[in-house]
Design an enzyme around this catalytic site. Structure first.
Site, PDB file in Angstrom:
ATOM      1  N   GLY A  15      40.973  57.774  43.278  1.00 40.51           N
ATOM      2  CA  GLY A  15      39.685  57.843  42.595  1.00 40.51           C
ATOM      3  C   GLY A  15      39.395  59.166  41.912  1.00 40.51           C
ATOM      4  CG  MET A  99      46.618  50.300  41.522  1.00 41.49           C
ATOM      5  SD  MET A  99      47.255  50.821  39.902  1.00 41.49           S
ATOM      6  CE  MET A  99      48.992  50.516  40.169  1.00 41.49           C
ATOM      7  NE  ARG A 100      43.681  42.206  42.948  1.00 45.90           N
ATOM      8  CZ  ARG A 100      44.430  41.386  43.689  1.00 45.90           C
ATOM      9  NH1 ARG A 100      45.440  41.864  44.398  1.00 45.90           N
ATOM     10  NH2 ARG A 100      44.192  40.094  43.693  1.00 45.90           N
ATOM     11  CG  HIS A 118      48.324  52.782  30.583  1.00 49.75           C
ATOM     12  ND1 HIS A 118      48.713  52.060  31.699  1.00 49.75           N
ATOM     13  CD2 HIS A 118      49.469  53.107  29.934  1.00 49.75           C
ATOM     14  CE1 HIS A 118      50.023  51.950  31.702  1.00 49.75           C
ATOM     15  NE2 HIS A 118      50.512  52.574  30.650  1.00 49.75           N
ATOM     16  CD  GLU A 183      45.208  59.758  33.865  1.00 46.94           C
ATOM     17  OE1 GLU A 183      44.442  59.254  34.695  1.00 46.94           O
ATOM     18  OE2 GLU A 183      46.441  59.590  33.918  1.00 46.94           O
TER      19      GLU A 183
HETATM   20  C1  GRF Z   1      45.631  57.254  36.744  1.00 44.66           C
HETATM   21  O1  GRF Z   1      46.842  57.837  36.404  1.00 44.66           O
HETATM   22  C2  GRF Z   1      45.229  56.245  35.704  1.00 44.66           C
HETATM   23  O2  GRF Z   1      45.658  56.566  34.428  1.00 44.66           O
HETATM   24  C3  GRF Z   1      45.930  55.000  36.190  1.00 44.66           C
HETATM   25  O3  GRF Z   1      45.865  55.058  37.579  1.00 44.66           O
HETATM   26  C4  GRF Z   1      45.755  56.410  38.012  1.00 44.66           C
HETATM   27  C5  GRF Z   1      44.539  56.502  38.873  1.00 44.66           C
HETATM   28  O4  GRF Z   1      44.396  57.738  39.492  1.00 44.66           O
HETATM   29  N1  GRF Z   1      45.323  53.823  35.621  1.00 44.66           N
HETATM   30  P1  GRF Z   1      43.033  58.092  40.248  1.00 44.66           P
HETATM   31  O5  GRF Z   1      42.837  57.039  41.328  1.00 44.66           O
HETATM   32  O6  GRF Z   1      41.947  58.085  39.241  1.00 44.66           O
HETATM   33  O7  GRF Z   1      43.261  59.443  40.850  1.00 44.66           O
END
Ligand code: GRF
Length: 198
Positions: A15, A99-100, A118, A183
């Protein structure tokens, strides 16, 4: 003043993006003009997701809707998630390490209102292991993409990207750390812009 757009963040793990989204929305709210959006709910499909405690510590309501009791019925799980989102008056969903693989039910119910981040420069490297694939391909840059969610996995209109260099000696881990920092800047900015435009 306009009411902030009510956002739910869906997670499965650490998260860190979710935390960045919550912090940025709060900081935005402290500026003149007020917040464009507010994270009102964090939903996890995994009871052990580290992000749940982080969200709670930031004063955001959390909810776990474990996918396992639903077995192979992905849509039934999504219907439970969807009902919770409606109950909380959510207007926009931000997927953040959720992750679904989504079914058309959730995608279509939230079409144009569901964002994802992503860890690659889409359309390069949809799916998993993006950093290892970018290094193996000999790319000199990597990055991340915020996009609207459509039926195809990691497809959908791109709202923004951030680029980072791939350095000599990078491993998937070191690269992922560098991309993760990008990100945390990109996603809050894109979500803010998206909500302002609504
Ligand atoms: C990130 O790398 C995001 O791009 C991908 O999943 C990861 C999530 O990381 N979809 P976090 O749970 O936000 O630390």
């Amino acid at each position: 003043m306009r009411q902030p757009v009510r956002v739910a963040v869906l997670i499965s793990g650490a998260g860190s993006n979710m935390a960045a989204l919550i912090d940025a929305a709060k900081a935005d709210g402290e500026r003149a003009g007020g917040a464009s959006h507010e994270v009102v709910l964090v939903v996890s499909n995994r009871p052990d997701a580290g992000g749940l405690a982080i969200a709670a510590s930031k004063g955001v309501t959390t909810l776990t809707i474990d996918h396992r009791p639903f077995g192979k019925d992905r849509e039934a799980h999504e219907r439970a998630v969807h009902d919770a989102l409606i109950l909380a008056d959510v207007q926009v969903i931000a997927l953040a390490g959720y992750m679904r693989i989504l079914t058309p039910f959730l995608v279509r119910s939230w079409a144009g209102r569901m964002l994802n981040i992503h860890p690659s420069l889409l359309p390069l490297y949809p799916g998993l292991d993006t950093h290892a694939r970018a290094i193996a391909a000999g790319d000199d840059e990597a990055g991340c993409t915020v996009h609207l969610v459509t039926d195809g996995v990691d497809e959908g209109p791109i709202l923004g990207q951030a680029r980072v260099p791939i350095l000599a000696g990078d491993t998937a881990e070191t690269l992922s750390e560098r991309v993760r920092v990008a990100e945390h800047g990109l996603y809050p900015a894109m979500l803010g812009e998206f909500c302002k435009g609504r």
